[in-house]
Design a protein around this motif. Sequence first.
Motif, PDB file in Angstrom:
ATOM      1  N   ASP A 135      -5.622   9.345  -7.335  1.00 52.53           N
ATOM      2  CA  ASP A 135      -4.834   8.967  -6.163  1.00 52.53           C
ATOM      3  C   ASP A 135      -5.688   8.336  -5.066  1.00 52.53           C
ATOM      4  O   ASP A 135      -5.645   8.738  -3.897  1.00 52.53           O
ATOM      5  N   LYS A 136      -6.449   7.336  -5.457  1.00 52.11           N
ATOM      6  CA  LYS A 136      -7.293   6.609  -4.500  1.00 52.11           C
ATOM      7  C   LYS A 136      -7.114   5.099  -4.690  1.00 52.11           C
ATOM      8  O   LYS A 136      -6.661   4.628  -5.715  1.00 52.11           O
ATOM      9  N   ASN A 137      -7.456   4.344  -3.634  1.00 57.35           N
ATOM     10  CA  ASN A 137      -7.555   2.876  -3.677  1.00 57.35           C
ATOM     11  C   ASN A 137      -6.232   2.222  -4.077  1.00 57.35           C
ATOM     12  O   ASN A 137      -6.094   1.628  -5.140  1.00 57.35           O
ATOM     13  N   TYR A 138      -5.257   2.305  -3.157  1.00 57.36           N
ATOM     14  CA  TYR A 138      -3.910   1.820  -3.432  1.00 57.36           C
ATOM     15  C   TYR A 138      -3.671   0.366  -3.031  1.00 57.36           C
ATOM     16  O   TYR A 138      -2.627  -0.194  -3.370  1.00 57.36           O
TER      17      TYR A 138
ATOM     18  N   THR B 184      -7.645   7.138   1.860  1.00 53.27           N
ATOM     19  CA  THR B 184      -7.463   7.197   0.413  1.00 53.27           C
ATOM     20  C   THR B 184      -8.509   6.351  -0.319  1.00 53.27           C
ATOM     21  O   THR B 184      -8.315   6.018  -1.492  1.00 53.27           O
TER      22      THR B 184
ATOM     23  N   GLU C 209       2.881   9.574  -5.504  1.00 55.96           N
ATOM     24  CA  GLU C 209       3.107  10.864  -4.843  1.00 55.96           C
ATOM     25  C   GLU C 209       4.529  11.393  -4.979  1.00 55.96           C
ATOM     26  O   GLU C 209       4.769  12.558  -4.686  1.00 55.96           O
TER      27      GLU C 209
ATOM     28  N   GLU D 148     -12.045   5.658  -2.193  1.00 53.89           N
ATOM     29  CA  GLU D 148     -13.113   6.323  -2.946  1.00 53.89           C
ATOM     30  C   GLU D 148     -13.915   5.250  -3.674  1.00 53.89           C
ATOM     31  O   GLU D 148     -13.358   4.479  -4.459  1.00 53.89           O
TER      32      GLU D 148
ATOM     33  N   TYR E 261       0.840  -1.204   0.000  1.00 50.72           N
ATOM     34  CA  TYR E 261       0.000   0.000   0.000  1.00 50.72           C
ATOM     35  C   TYR E 261       0.877   1.257   0.000  1.00 50.72           C
ATOM     36  O   TYR E 261       0.645   2.196  -0.789  1.00 50.72           O
TER      37      TYR E 261
ATOM     38  N   ARG F 147       1.288   3.862  -2.910  1.00 53.35           N
ATOM     39  CA  ARG F 147       0.878   5.248  -2.671  1.00 53.35           C
ATOM     40  C   ARG F 147       2.003   6.226  -2.997  1.00 53.35           C
ATOM     41  O   ARG F 147       1.789   7.232  -3.693  1.00 53.35           O
TER      42      ARG F 147
ATOM     43  N   ASP G 224      -6.720   1.620   2.643  1.00 53.45           N
ATOM     44  CA  ASP G 224      -7.279   2.852   2.080  1.00 53.45           C
ATOM     45  C   ASP G 224      -8.356   3.422   2.992  1.00 53.45           C
ATOM     46  O   ASP G 224      -8.459   4.646   3.170  1.00 53.45           O
TER      47      ASP G 224
ATOM     48  N   HIS H  98      -9.026   3.342  -9.128  1.00 56.41           N
ATOM     49  CA  HIS H  98      -7.588   3.626  -9.037  1.00 56.41           C
ATOM     50  C   HIS H  98      -6.990   3.975 -10.399  1.00 56.41           C
ATOM     51  O   HIS H  98      -6.057   4.775 -10.485  1.00 56.41           O
TER      52      HIS H  98
END
Length: 281
Positions: free
Chosen positions: A204-207, A220, A107, A222, A99, A103, A215, A195
Amino acid sequence: MDLIALAVPFFLLAIIIEIVVNWRRRAGFYRSNDAINSISAGMLDTTIGYFTKFLPLLAWGFVLENFAIVDMPLAWFDASPRGIALWVAAALAWDFCYYWFHRFSHEISVLWAAHAVHHQSEDYNLSTALRQTSTSFLFGWIFYLPLFAIGFPLEVLLTVSAANLIYQFWVHTRLIGRLGPLESILMTPSHHRVHHAQNERYTDKNYGGMFILWDRIFGTFEPESDDEPVVYGVRQPLANWNPFWANLQVYDLLLSDARKARRWRDKLGIWFRRTGWRPAD
């Protein structure tokens, strides 16, 4: 035993089945050039991997040999209740580290340069799962060092790593909808479609790899919304269908911008600060 190599024939069979279902439904989820590009990127990653896999193994083995906090014999990981619990703990721990690796791959610019390959496809199907980067060996191994410092055996972590990657294959499909209660715990196709979106709402969601728990815990998560269909791909599209350039395009962009920056700290910042950051010049 190489679990991923054993899984490849099943991957290809699943892709063929999905293509047939897609054709019969006239769903339009496949384009031949995009699918071939994804599979080519996967083949390139596998080929390069034969020459690079030893690098993380050396680092992991060194940490396990010299810094392990707990001596965990491989015999502990048997079919007993304790052994099963240890396997589950190893799988959860690996997914937790994944994760954070995943992530940070979104980033931090230099990590995104490697990971962007997987997101370049503007289609979303099982062939997209095979679209893997060839350069993740440069930094990805660092995020799993804590597991070897704890003392998990190398054989166990390699097994749960392979299981984690194999699991992620099936979530790259648009043919499977939401899965009820499983959506609260597992990474599902619905979660992973989010994702792969470039929509502002979904970015940048659901890693997670196997589990969506991280998440939900770290803010994070969605859900996929019926009101906003996913738009797949990246905001700076791949310039061509060349799998080699797919692996190099973002590195080239970072290098070009770093050359233009005047200060050395900005030149480094372009690589190691948050994705999209640029100095004033």
